[in-house]
Design a protein around this motif. Sequence first.
Motif, PDB file in Angstrom:
ATOM      1  N   GLN A  61      -3.082 -19.465  -4.011  1.00 21.65           N
ATOM      2  CA  GLN A  61      -2.369 -18.568  -4.336  1.00 21.65           C
ATOM      3  C   GLN A  61      -1.311 -18.898  -3.381  1.00 21.65           C
ATOM      4  N   TYR A  62      -1.897 -19.555  -2.255  1.00 16.56           N
ATOM      5  CA  TYR A  62      -0.974 -19.473  -0.675  1.00 16.56           C
ATOM      6  C   TYR A  62       0.104 -20.316  -1.207  1.00 16.56           C
ATOM      7  N   LYS A  63       0.170 -21.114  -2.504  1.00 15.70           N
ATOM      8  CA  LYS A  63       1.048 -22.660  -2.307  1.00 15.70           C
ATOM      9  C   LYS A  63       1.838 -21.909  -3.396  1.00 15.70           C
ATOM     10  N   ILE A  64       1.985 -20.701  -3.107  1.00 15.85           N
ATOM     11  CA  ILE A  64       3.649 -20.041  -4.182  1.00 15.85           C
ATOM     12  C   ILE A  64       3.879 -18.759  -3.171  1.00 15.85           C
ATOM     13  N   ASN A  65       5.375 -19.136  -3.156  1.00 13.58           N
ATOM     14  CA  ASN A  65       5.632 -18.011  -2.420  1.00 13.58           C
ATOM     15  C   ASN A  65       7.131 -17.299  -2.883  1.00 13.58           C
ATOM     16  N   VAL A  66       7.357 -15.319  -3.479  1.00 11.62           N
ATOM     17  CA  VAL A  66       7.962 -15.429  -3.575  1.00 11.62           C
ATOM     18  C   VAL A  66       8.497 -14.184  -3.244  1.00 11.62           C
ATOM     19  N   SER A  67      10.053 -13.595  -3.115  1.00 14.39           N
ATOM     20  CA  SER A  67      10.559 -12.951  -1.951  1.00 14.39           C
ATOM     21  C   SER A  67      11.353 -12.477  -3.284  1.00 14.39           C
ATOM     22  N   ALA A  68      11.773 -11.049  -3.058  1.00 17.03           N
ATOM     23  CA  ALA A  68      13.171 -10.637  -3.627  1.00 17.03           C
ATOM     24  C   ALA A  68      13.769 -10.057  -3.218  1.00 17.03           C
ATOM     25  N   THR A  69      15.327  -9.543  -3.712  1.00 17.53           N
ATOM     26  CA  THR A  69      16.506  -9.092  -2.705  1.00 17.53           C
ATOM     27  C   THR A  69      17.473  -8.668  -3.859  1.00 17.53           C
ATOM     28  N   THR A  70      17.670  -7.892  -3.045  1.00 12.92           N
ATOM     29  CA  THR A  70      19.062  -6.859  -3.902  1.00 12.92           C
ATOM     30  C   THR A  70      20.290  -7.569  -4.309  1.00 12.92           C
ATOM     31  N   ALA A  71      21.309  -7.175  -4.623  1.00 11.77           N
ATOM     32  CA  ALA A  71      22.357  -8.291  -4.199  1.00 11.77           C
ATOM     33  C   ALA A  71      23.720  -7.116  -4.599  1.00 11.77           C
ATOM     34  N   GLU A  72      23.066  -6.181  -3.497  1.00 13.22           N
ATOM     35  CA  GLU A  72      24.345  -5.864  -2.420  1.00 13.22           C
ATOM     36  C   GLU A  72      25.229  -4.626  -3.320  1.00 13.22           C
ATOM     37  N   ARG A  73      24.476  -3.904  -4.000  1.00 10.66           N
ATOM     38  CA  ARG A  73      25.847  -3.192  -5.691  1.00 10.66           C
ATOM     39  C   ARG A  73      26.744  -3.738  -6.188  1.00 10.66           C
ATOM     40  N   LEU A  74      26.895  -5.479  -5.396  1.00  8.85           N
ATOM     41  CA  LEU A  74      27.685  -6.047  -6.022  1.00  8.85           C
ATOM     42  C   LEU A  74      27.393  -7.097  -7.560  1.00  8.85           C
ATOM     43  N   GLY A  75      28.920  -7.044  -8.433  1.00  6.19           N
ATOM     44  CA  GLY A  75      28.573  -7.844  -9.168  1.00  6.19           C
ATOM     45  C   GLY A  75      27.838  -7.413 -10.584  1.00  6.19           C
ATOM     46  N   LYS A  76      27.250  -8.020 -11.548  1.00  5.41           N
ATOM     47  CA  LYS A  76      26.782  -7.548 -12.801  1.00  5.41           C
ATOM     48  C   LYS A  76      24.666  -7.323 -11.940  1.00  5.41           C
ATOM     49  N   ILE A  77      24.510  -8.082 -11.099  1.00  3.24           N
ATOM     50  CA  ILE A  77      23.307  -8.009 -10.967  1.00  3.24           C
ATOM     51  C   ILE A  77      23.273  -6.146 -10.510  1.00  3.24           C
ATOM     52  N   GLY A  78      23.700  -6.087  -9.085  1.00  2.00           N
ATOM     53  CA  GLY A  78      24.389  -5.006  -8.227  1.00  2.00           C
ATOM     54  C   GLY A  78      24.198  -3.923  -9.197  1.00  2.00           C
ATOM     55  N   LYS A  79      24.972  -3.838 -10.655  1.00  6.32           N
ATOM     56  CA  LYS A  79      24.798  -2.524 -11.070  1.00  6.32           C
ATOM     57  C   LYS A  79      23.698  -2.527 -11.872  1.00  6.32           C
ATOM     58  N   GLY A  80      22.540  -3.264 -11.609  1.00 10.50           N
ATOM     59  CA  GLY A  80      21.214  -3.208 -12.362  1.00 10.50           C
ATOM     60  C   GLY A  80      21.897  -3.866 -14.174  1.00 10.50           C
ATOM     61  N   LYS A  81      22.365  -4.144 -13.960  1.00  6.13           N
ATOM     62  CA  LYS A  81      23.046  -5.196 -15.637  1.00  6.13           C
ATOM     63  C   LYS A  81      22.011  -6.518 -15.908  1.00  6.13           C
ATOM     64  N   ALA A  82      21.528  -6.598 -15.237  1.00  6.89           N
ATOM     65  CA  ALA A  82      21.341  -8.298 -14.706  1.00  6.89           C
ATOM     66  C   ALA A  82      20.284  -8.502 -13.717  1.00  6.89           C
ATOM     67  N   ILE A  83      19.142  -8.824 -13.996  1.00  9.79           N
ATOM     68  CA  ILE A  83      18.048  -9.706 -12.643  1.00  9.79           C
ATOM     69  C   ILE A  83      18.495 -11.159 -12.735  1.00  9.79           C
ATOM     70  N   ALA A  84      18.558 -11.940 -11.444  1.00  5.97           N
ATOM     71  CA  ALA A  84      18.727 -13.896 -11.854  1.00  5.97           C
ATOM     72  C   ALA A  84      16.993 -13.687 -10.931  1.00  5.97           C
ATOM     73  N   ALA A  85      16.746 -15.009 -11.265  1.00  8.34           N
ATOM     74  CA  ALA A  85      16.153 -16.181 -10.353  1.00  8.34           C
ATOM     75  C   ALA A  85      16.083 -17.609  -9.948  1.00  8.34           C
ATOM     76  N   SER A  86      15.563 -17.577  -8.827  1.00  2.00           N
ATOM     77  CA  SER A  86      15.831 -19.123  -8.372  1.00  2.00           C
ATOM     78  C   SER A  86      14.552 -19.802  -7.874  1.00  2.00           C
ATOM     79  N   ALA A  87      14.157 -20.887  -7.898  1.00  2.00           N
ATOM     80  CA  ALA A  87      12.921 -21.365  -7.178  1.00  2.00           C
ATOM     81  C   ALA A  87      13.003 -22.926  -6.714  1.00  2.00           C
ATOM     82  N   SER A  88      12.614 -23.125  -6.087  1.00  3.27           N
ATOM     83  CA  SER A  88      12.316 -24.551  -5.916  1.00  3.27           C
ATOM     84  C   SER A  88      10.595 -25.374  -6.059  1.00  3.27           C
ATOM     85  N   CYS A  89      10.423 -26.181  -6.286  1.00  2.00           N
ATOM     86  CA  CYS A  89       9.303 -26.390  -6.518  1.00  2.00           C
ATOM     87  C   CYS A  89       9.108 -27.851  -5.818  1.00  2.00           C
ATOM     88  N   LEU A  90       7.909 -28.302  -5.151  1.00  2.00           N
ATOM     89  CA  LEU A  90       7.679 -29.078  -4.901  1.00  2.00           C
ATOM     90  C   LEU A  90       6.545 -30.146  -5.280  1.00  2.00           C
TER      91      LEU A  90
END
Length: 388
Positions: free
Chosen positions: A349-378
Amino acid sequence: MRSATTDNRNTSRVGAIVLCAGKGERTGLEYNKVLYVVGQKTVLETTLDSLFATEIERVVLVISHDDEAAIKPLLKPYRGVTAVYGGTTRTDSVRLGLRALSGCDIVVIHDGARPFVSPDTVAASIESAREFGSGIAAVPTVDTIKQAEDGMITRSLDRSILYNIQTPQTFRYADILDAYEKASGVFTDDSEVYAQAGYVPHIVRGTYDNIKITTPADLLKAASGVRIGIGYDLHRLVSGRPLVLGGVVIPHGKGLLGHSDADVLVHAVMDAMLSAADLPDIGVLFPDTDGSLEGISSMELLRRVTELIKFHGYSVGNVSAVVTAQEPKLAPYIGAICASLASAIGVKQYKINVSATTAERLGKIGKGKAIAASASCLLTENHGQTDR
Ligand code: CTP
Ligand code: MG
């Protein structure tokens, strides 16, 4: 000059001594370098896998008392490995290892700290030992070598006849045991002990990547077969669907819309893994025109991607991801999400790190109409060793 004992190649049996009884002080690690992890395996396991990819039938592992508790569990999957305690110098450790080996006509002596030895080099050294009594892995020296005293060069050496000596160093067992029993003093390699007893060591061509991990820079080199990848995804949030992130169902009035379960986090993670491996992305591998994928769990797709990565010779070093969601609050679920991803990818499990953030109520994500995710992998390259 002594002639080496004869060998019957049809019946000769090959064993190995693997030296691990040092402290690895020059690496600056707080533990023995043979326990350093490269990819998903320790240096020691990688070394053993290369040796067992040849005709070697048994291995005497020379270890120190201090490392016994850490090393013993690693040996469980291997048949034909026994461990003995080493001495204070490499020379003592080899002698103790040789005494503990029995029933072999040919012995391969190898540093546990040389994990990238190719099975071909080991095989060539065994063949040479059968034919000439010894096979010492060596590569032509690439640097210009000079002798110097008191800061002044006293002699230039002819590089064309110089070699860097490595292990494996392979011998007919009776001869090298005889040489070690007679030797007094400390030697840095086995061919010198052998030569002192009057035998003539023969060299075989090694490879430049068969490094002995010695310094901190070598630890970096050992990990150099790494590739990075990045992935991104976004899905609309709609009523009447479950919200699934990283394979975990999260209570919320809405869920993500899309083909399959629209697990945006897993999609970003899969694309990061595929991009690191230079493979096509999930849109190409799992097109939404493929009816057989209708409603499939993204976790199942993640398991397939993991298999594909493995098939292409990579191990996951680590995954780092961030989910951008205005709602719900994801902090309480992060542990479960990491555990779920780690289990599908088959890593701790220590090889996986996930964090979460809000969109400061800006844009579609900020209005609760969408969720996005980005990831990097080694990803780390598996150096072509066999899985056991
Ligand atoms: N070795 C051994 N017994 C010793 C000393 C060394 O079996 N008393 C082994 C090491 O474990 C290593 C190999 O011999 O696999 C080559 O030695 P070296 O690179 O010098 O390793 P260490 O002695 O562990 O490292 P350091 O000298 O930096 O402490
Ligand atoms: Mg040493």
